[in-house]
Write an enzyme that holds these catalytic residues in place. Structure first.
Site, mmCIF file in Angstrom:
data_model
loop_
_atom_site.group_PDB
_atom_site.id
_atom_site.type_symbol
_atom_site.label_atom_id
_atom_site.label_comp_id
_atom_site.label_asym_id
_atom_site.label_seq_id
_atom_site.Cartn_x
_atom_site.Cartn_y
_atom_site.Cartn_z
ATOM 1 C CB THR A 98 -0.926 0.018 1.226
ATOM 2 O OG1 THR A 98 -1.820 -1.096 1.142
ATOM 3 C CG2 THR A 98 -1.744 1.299 1.271
ATOM 4 C CE LYS A 173 -5.584 -1.128 1.665
ATOM 5 N NZ LYS A 173 -4.295 -1.855 1.786
ATOM 6 C CE LYS A 241 1.532 2.427 4.459
ATOM 7 N NZ LYS A 241 1.929 1.189 3.744
#
Length: 290
Positions: A98, A173, A241
């Site tokens: 990711t 995502k 994050k």
């Protein structure tokens, strides 16, 4: 059977690489920054390990990757011992990290210049999804490369779709994480309110989970959230994050993410409580402490 390298054996990559070997029947070579983890994987699954990403990528049909962030990606792909310098003309690089859409496009361009393909393919489903081989994979890249890579990815995926051009997988995502952030906060507030109101949580969830409030988070996390147990997968540090990536992209594309920004700050409070490695459902902890 394909020749496959897997770079990065964290909580996601370790079982994903295992599915490639056992379920997919592929010839798998692994690389991990901590060599002991790679040795453990080989002892458990067979296959081979390599001392560098470059060595792991030599002669492979596919190179899969699942590392921490943009900088880690650059290191294992374009760094001094990076995989890209070793990949052949017909190979495909599949990145399950990711990361930002920006680096996805950067790596796609670098791959094309070297004569091979690149797909950004972040996953959703957490540690349990990786271990059970039922991840959702969101891909960006060229259709022909995706069609070749999908049968290999299917070793650990329940759903795998091409969303668009390079970077589209990472953008998808981001949408996934934006939706989860607001949902978990809403569920946390609902359960917190219910406890303060003296409602029977079991009867409550049995009722409202059959209506419009239903969600995977409600069905799978209400009990552990109510009990203050937060050792079930995706960590707060990782979520922050990811939300940082979402907000950086929003600044570029002009999207407004007020709830996402607020929930990110709530997660910072959870970190301050010592919950860096608690799972994302721990948002309720900051409400129940008061």
């Amino acid at each position: 059977m394909a020749k496959v390298a897997f770079l990065g054996l964290g909580v996601m990559g370790y079982p994903m690489a295992g599915h490639l070997k056992v379920k997919g029947g592929h010839d798998v070579t692994v690389y991990n920054r901590t060599a002991a983890k790679a040795d453990k994987w080989v002892a458990q699954y067979g296959g081979k390990s390599a001392p560098t990403p470059h060595k792991a990528a030599e002669g492979q049909d596919f190179v899969m990757c699942c590392v921490g962030n943009d900088d880690d990606l650059r290191q294992v792909t374009l760094g001094p011992d990076g995989a890209f310098a070793a990949m052949g003309k017909n190979a495909i690089f599949v990145d399950h990290t990711t990361a930002s859409a920006e680096i996805a496009r950067e790596l796609y361009k670098a791959a094309k210049e070297r004569g091979f393909d690149c797909i950004d393919a972040p996953v959703s489903g957490g540690q349990a999804g990786a271990e059970n081989g039922v991840l959702t994979v969101m891909c960006g890249g060229d259709a022909a490369a995706f069609d070749r890579a999908k049968p290999v990815i299917d070793s650990y995926a329940r759903a795998c779709n091409l969303l668009g051009t390079p970077g589209a997988g990472q953008l998808a995502k981001m949408v996934n994480q934006i939706c989860i952030a607001g949902l978990v906060q809403g569920l946390s507030e609902g359960l917190h309110f219910a406890k303060k109101a003296g409602l029977d949580i079991e009867k409550l969830i049995a009722t409202i989970s059959k209506g419009a409030a239903q969600s995977w988070q409600m069905e799978n996390r209400y009990k552990t959230m109510s009990e203050g147990k937060f050792d079930f997968g995706f960590a707060v540090d990782w979520m922050r994050k990811d939300l940082g990536i979402c907000m950086s992209e929003a600044r570029r594309n002009g999207a407004h993410l007020p709830v996402t920004a607020l929930v990110d700050q709530f997660y910072s409070e959870v970190q301050a409580m010592g919950g860096n490695r608690w799972d994302t459902s721990s948002l309720i902890a900051r409400l129940d402490r008061k």
